[in-house]
Motif scaffolding. Structure first.
Motif: not given
Length: 269
Positions: A4-13, A47-56, A197-205
């Motif tokens: 998760i740390f590695v994925r977070s690093l990649i995502f942030n960059v 595209s940022s939402i897509w990136l977070m799904r793919v990487v994290c 950045r953690y995996p899971g499901t962000i829910v917006v209502e």
């Protein structure tokens, strides 16, 4: 947690590289109508939402889209993360933000904020800020825009007591348009002021819109109750999902005390 740390690093960059890319793409919009720039901003958000799904492996679920009114509107989301500042753009034709003036000084990014006619405020003006915000917001909303304003004024950590500001109630009264409350649990997956950045499901209502005509006190009491009740429900579901994924809830998302609707704070505004 190492992965998760590695994925977070990649995502942030990649997230900031992606931002630079869209800034460059948007340069020609300086000589085009505002809607062209807003269109690029929406692409950045998607595209940022897509990136977070793919990487994290962080998915997103939007609920209640059918409740979004057309035309001029105040949008009042819960604010737990930077995530919602760009993720909600895609749902509104002419989004408007109130932001601190210093952001407009950032080369290119700040110039785009000016081009988009965002409301930049000088916080050194003290009590005069509220009157200035309300006047400018009313003018822009009456031109058909959708004001996205965070009622707590700043990001609030998951589990922290809410503190809704009086300013949003004044703006609601002055604008005389419906208000769309928005609940979310983004802070579980993109924590406030944290690297992970953690995996899971962000829910917006998107919740039922509030009609025009409420008093300032009625508005604050109602919007806070709706947002906090729904957000707490989404947070609890998100914690259960994290417990299933990790075997426990990440320590960053464990509150010191159970979240409640801070009626005392609200009443003192």
């Amino acid at each position: 947690m190492t992965s998760i740390f590695v994925r977070s690093l990649i995502f942030n960059v990649l997230f900031y590289l992606l931002l630079v890319f869209w800034i460059l793409v948007a340069v020609p919009t300086f000589v085009l109508p505002r809607r062209a720039l807003i269109g690029v901003a929406k692409l950045w958000g998607r595209s940022s939402i897509w990136l977070m799904r793919v990487v994290c492996n962080t998915r997103v679920e939007f609920r209640g889209l059918e409740k979004i009114p057309q035309g001029p509107l105040i949008v009042a989301p819960k604010h737990q993360s930077m995530w919602e500042t760009f993720a909600l753009l895609q749902f509104f034709d002419a989004p408007l933000y109130i932001l601190k003036r210093e952001l407009t000084w950032i080369p290119f990014f700040g110039w785009f904020l000016i081009k988009a006619d965002m409301i930049a405020i000088n916080r050194k003006k003290g009590g005069r800020i509220l009157m200035e915000m309300a006047r400018r917001a009313s003018e822009e909303v009456n031109r058909g825009r959708q004001l996205i304003i965070f009622p707590e004024g700043t990001r609030t950590a998951v589990g922290a007591p809410p503190h809704y500001k009086a300013g949003v109630a004044q703006i609601y009264v002055d604008c005389d348009v419906p208000c769309l409350p928005v609940a979310l649990n983004s802070g579980l997956f993109w924590p406030r002021r944290q690297f992970m950045r953690y995996p899971g499901t962000i829910v917006v209502e998107f919740l039922d819109p509030l009609p025009v005509g409420l008093t300032r006190r009625e508005f604050i009491d109602t919007v806070s109750e709706l947002i906090e009740t729904a957000s707490n429900r989404l947070i609890e579901a998100g914690r259960k999902e994290q417990a299933e994924l990790f075997g426990r809830v990440p320590s960053a998302n464990v509150p010191a005390a159970a979240p409640t609707v801070a009626k005392r704070n609200i009443g003192n505004q």
